[in-house]
Design an enzyme around this catalytic site. Sequence first.
Site, mmCIF file in Angstrom:
data_model
loop_
_atom_site.group_PDB
_atom_site.id
_atom_site.type_symbol
_atom_site.label_atom_id
_atom_site.label_comp_id
_atom_site.label_asym_id
_atom_site.label_seq_id
_atom_site.Cartn_x
_atom_site.Cartn_y
_atom_site.Cartn_z
ATOM 1 N N ASP A 1 0.812 -1.284 0.108
ATOM 2 C CA ASP A 1 -0.034 0.063 -0.129
ATOM 3 C C ASP A 1 0.685 1.207 0.126
ATOM 4 O O ASP A 1 1.968 1.439 0.835
ATOM 5 C CB ASP A 1 -0.715 -0.269 1.475
ATOM 6 C CG ASP A 1 -1.813 1.094 1.360
ATOM 7 O OD1 ASP A 1 -2.727 1.266 0.956
ATOM 8 O OD2 ASP A 1 -1.282 2.025 2.051
ATOM 9 N N GLU B 1 1.601 -0.447 -5.078
ATOM 10 C CA GLU B 1 0.666 0.478 -5.439
ATOM 11 C C GLU B 1 1.185 1.864 -5.225
ATOM 12 O O GLU B 1 1.554 2.285 -4.425
ATOM 13 C CB GLU B 1 -0.631 0.494 -4.264
ATOM 14 C CG GLU B 1 -1.561 1.634 -4.904
ATOM 15 C CD GLU B 1 -2.111 2.413 -3.736
ATOM 16 O OE1 GLU B 1 -3.299 3.127 -3.908
ATOM 17 O OE2 GLU B 1 -1.472 2.523 -2.788
HETATM 18 C C1 GLC Z 1 -3.812 3.410 -0.404
HETATM 19 C C2 GLC Z 1 -5.268 2.855 -0.559
HETATM 20 C C3 GLC Z 1 -6.115 3.737 0.259
HETATM 21 C C4 GLC Z 1 -5.634 4.150 1.387
HETATM 22 C C5 GLC Z 1 -4.373 4.817 1.398
HETATM 23 C C6 GLC Z 1 -3.664 5.051 2.881
HETATM 24 O O1 GLC Z 1 -3.741 4.487 -1.317
HETATM 25 O O2 GLC Z 1 -5.507 1.927 -1.585
HETATM 26 O O3 GLC Z 1 -7.408 2.938 0.301
HETATM 27 O O4 GLC Z 1 -6.661 5.209 1.959
HETATM 28 O O5 GLC Z 1 -3.407 3.856 0.836
HETATM 29 O O6 GLC Z 1 -3.589 4.045 3.286
#
Ligand code: GLC
Length: 579
Positions: A225, A299
């Site tokens: 994440d 991500e």
């Molecule tokens: C990422 C997740 C999102 C979350 C953020 C903070 O972007 O996909 O849902 O709010 O990280 O953890």
Amino acid sequence: MRVQVRNILLLPIFFVLAIAQEKELDWWETTIFYQIYPRSFKDSNGDGIGDLNGITENLQYLKDLGIGATWLSPIFKSPMYDFGYDIADFYAIQEEYGTMEDFDRLIAKANELDIKIVLDFVPNHTSNESVWFEEALKGHEKYYDYFIWEDGVVDENGNMHPPNNWVSVFRKSAWEYREEVGKYYLHQFVIGQPDLNFRNQDVVEEMKNIVRFWLDKGVAGFRVDAIAHLFEVDKELYGGRFPDEPLAGNGDDDPENYGYLDHIYTKDQDETFDMVYQWREVFDEYKGKDGLTRVMMTEAYSSPQLTMRYFGEGDREGAQMPFNFVLISDVDGSSTAAEIKYALDKFLTFKPIDKLSNWVAGNHDNNRVASRFSPEMVDGINMIVLLMPGIAVTYMGEEIGMVDGYVSWEDTVDPSGCNTDDPINYWTASRDPERTPFQWNAEQNAGFSTGAATWLPVAEGYETLNVEVQSVTERSNLNVYKKLAQLRTEPAFRHGRYESVAFNNDVFAFKRWRNGEIYVVVVNFRGDSYTIDLSYFENVTGQLETIVSGIQSPKNAGETFEASRVEILGSESVVFKVL
Ligand code: GLC
């Protein structure tokens, strides 16, 4: 005569050589990853919130779709300020989602069905209710150093202000004052998500142990994440204080907006990549023990150049799947076929030659495909995601073309929506619409829950847009999806080459081919009809057989067409095979 005989004898040898060249692919290279947002998938106990048992009971549904792996958004103990992305205990299951025994049963069932389980790893921050943060506030030095602290700035009137201009991804200052320690802590997301200090070796080790704990439990990898936010600039290089970030200069004139600044000190720092490679080493320790590849998906909404660095550098390996977000970030329903082609070519152009691409059209942070493009484009986008070269990722509900749900300001719970403080325009930032309950059937709460209320309202139209209805409707998004999932196992899609073209403003097409087997996928992004000459593609001549057609298409499987004159109707998407 003798020459001819020799040629005939050599033929089988060529054939064997061609087959032998086919690289054997690992499980993650051929599968479809299906993202489950556990809170919204299936509620097994009637409390209006999805849970682990709900997932376990429905793994067969994934199997029937043709899915081999699922990644779950966080299931760990959390006060839910950011719906589980604020983790209070990385080693415990959130009570409303179930128990550790439920998790073990989920893994057991998944093993039985040969479905891999991938968890969400959230290294950038914890919850402000984690033991680490609580200990930090009590002055416990070890844990104090787990977080990023900075002195406030006192003005001439004696008022205290945040250390600098940094803003949270969800708007407003990224700094929060804590009286207990007399300092501000950094939170790049909500106030309840204090950023961890990755310059502290104890934090690095702590996070690796978390990875090991879940790998020991049998998970097949992690989605990582918010990776681009992991490091902040080394403040020692700036006289011991974090510097202001420069203005983005993009026309956004609200200093509270994330887009107001250019995040050169808080995003995409060099050290981030090294940490990813370190985690990969941990993954590979496990592979060394049992031979199973553990997969890492990162991500990052970053430039293609930076995205590719997650794959690895020199002799160091990184993530197998740095998420390719072009279908989310670069195009939508207003894009021309040329813009679609340009976006799709991006990852393929930048990626290292020995790495695979991946295709993602939706997730829990972005509006649904049916809403960003149109309900008519659902099959076309699924054709792209499932038939382009590389790995496919599907967000739950995209296989049936779920639409964004309407969530009123009063019902809005997503911090990104709430932080707008704007009862009119909140929906542009809120992520609740793409998180509404999964639509199983036409019963109460779309079959998601038997409870009186659900944590988010069910989207309108579920009575006809649901799994049950689509299973028994011959031409449905769901049945198209299943056929595509099956088709992608063909060698032309697993190993085949790729070429694409925008025939005009609206019609995009691509060819996949391998050892004489040739497929052409045609997607019309708009409502006008065209006669297309598919013989533009080399060796696409004569008759084409319809293999899969979207629900907007009148073409039936098995029907044939003349390659040089194929009538493509508005919003039609079709997969043809050259006969
Ligand atoms: C990422 C997740 C999102 C979350 C953020 C903070 O972007 O996909 O849902 O709010 O990280 O953890």
